[in-house]
Write a protein that holds these residues in place. Structure first.
Motif, PDB file in Angstrom:
ATOM      1  N   ASP A 138     -26.746  63.863  20.836  1.00 56.81           N
ATOM      2  CA  ASP A 138     -27.059  62.909  21.866  1.00 56.81           C
ATOM      3  C   ASP A 138     -26.738  63.453  23.180  1.00 56.81           C
ATOM      4  O   ASP A 138     -25.688  64.176  23.259  1.00 56.81           O
ATOM      5  N   THR A 139     -27.286  63.415  24.165  1.00 56.36           N
ATOM      6  CA  THR A 139     -27.139  64.121  25.561  1.00 56.36           C
ATOM      7  C   THR A 139     -26.906  63.062  26.701  1.00 56.36           C
ATOM      8  O   THR A 139     -27.191  61.819  26.508  1.00 56.36           O
ATOM      9  N   ALA A 140     -26.508  63.581  27.851  1.00 54.70           N
ATOM     10  CA  ALA A 140     -26.400  62.644  28.869  1.00 54.70           C
ATOM     11  C   ALA A 140     -27.677  62.195  29.354  1.00 54.70           C
ATOM     12  O   ALA A 140     -28.788  62.779  29.235  1.00 54.70           O
ATOM     13  N   GLY A 141     -27.751  61.010  30.316  1.00 55.54           N
ATOM     14  CA  GLY A 141     -28.958  60.563  30.838  1.00 55.54           C
ATOM     15  C   GLY A 141     -29.008  61.050  32.297  1.00 55.54           C
ATOM     16  O   GLY A 141     -29.753  60.361  32.971  1.00 55.54           O
ATOM     17  N   PHE A 142     -28.719  62.375  32.492  1.00 56.08           N
ATOM     18  CA  PHE A 142     -29.295  63.061  33.661  1.00 56.08           C
ATOM     19  C   PHE A 142     -28.939  64.565  33.193  1.00 56.08           C
ATOM     20  O   PHE A 142     -28.261  64.915  31.944  1.00 56.08           O
TER      21      PHE A 142
END
Length: 229
Positions: A99-103
């Motif tokens: 899962d990764t950052a929303g930016f």
């Protein structure tokens, strides 16, 4: 010795890194991560979860809220350590779900560059569609950088009506993006999972996530569950 070497080689070929990416917060990466993790754990799949989002939403859920079979998971937002962690877990499991950052940040780029496939959740709004195109362009750029093809698919998330879904699907097509047939509806069950830690075992949400996993497996973006004697 030769047979053991062949077995190890075949095992490595089955290992996959699937990255959930999106340059906009709230598009549904953590929702997907929770739902997919819960179903994969119930299946008995060999997988690990890496939360590369500095907010650690998925990691907090797995640590304090999730109820189900044990899931190997780590939170790591530092891009240098992240690359090594993904590589290490890839040697130990058939699947690593990241899962990764929303930016956009370096950690997201590392997660995409480490991936065998990328899943881009996207709601039907113009802003989400714009950011999905941005993320897909990033994947293509990192494919060039790493000198290998990194397939990426958009999955519609939080779909409210058939008409809206059809419009969004057409916009995705016109943007030249590949879209999965599977989609996630706007359902209370997904929100409930974030609070209860329990993924439904029947109903629409369960079928949607089951269909998603089946489609990813058909595309060789996710290994099937290995049956052990």
């Amino acid at each position: 010795m030769y047979e053991r070497m062949i077995a190890r080689t075949r095992r490595r070929m089955r290992m996959t890194v699937l990255t959930l990416a999106g340059s906009k917060g709230g598009c549904g990466k953590s929702t997907l991560g929770r739902a997919m993790s819960a179903l994969l754990a119930r299946e008995g799949a060999s997988f690990a979860v890496v939360d590369a989002d500095p907010n650690k939403a998925l990691s907090r859920w797995l640590t304090a809220i999730y109820e189900g079979p044990e899931i190997t998971h780590c939170a790591e937002a530092n891009e240098d350590r992240l690359a090594h962690l993904i590589a290490e877990l890839r040697d130990q499991h058939d699947l690593v779900l990241v899962d990764t950052a929303g930016f956009e940040n370096l950690g997201s780029s590392v997660a995409i560059a480490s991936a065998d496939a990328v899943l881009i959740p996207c709601k039907a709004s113009e802003a989400d569609l714009y950011e999905a195109r941005t993320t897909a362009t990033k994947v293509k750029s990192l494919s060039v950088t790493t000198r290998r093809t990194i397939p990426a698919w958009v999955i519609l998330n939080s779909v409210r009506t058939t008409a809206v879904a059809a419009h969004a699907a057409e916009q995705i097509k016109e943007a030249g993006l590949e879209r999965l047939s599977a989609s996630l509806g706007h359902r209370a069950d997904y929100e409930a999972v974030s609070h209860t830690g329990k993924m439904p075992t029947s109903g629409a949400a369960f079928r949607e996530v089951t269909d998603l996993i089946a489609e990813l497996r058909a595309k060789d973006a996710m290994p099937a569950v290995r049956v052990t004697a």
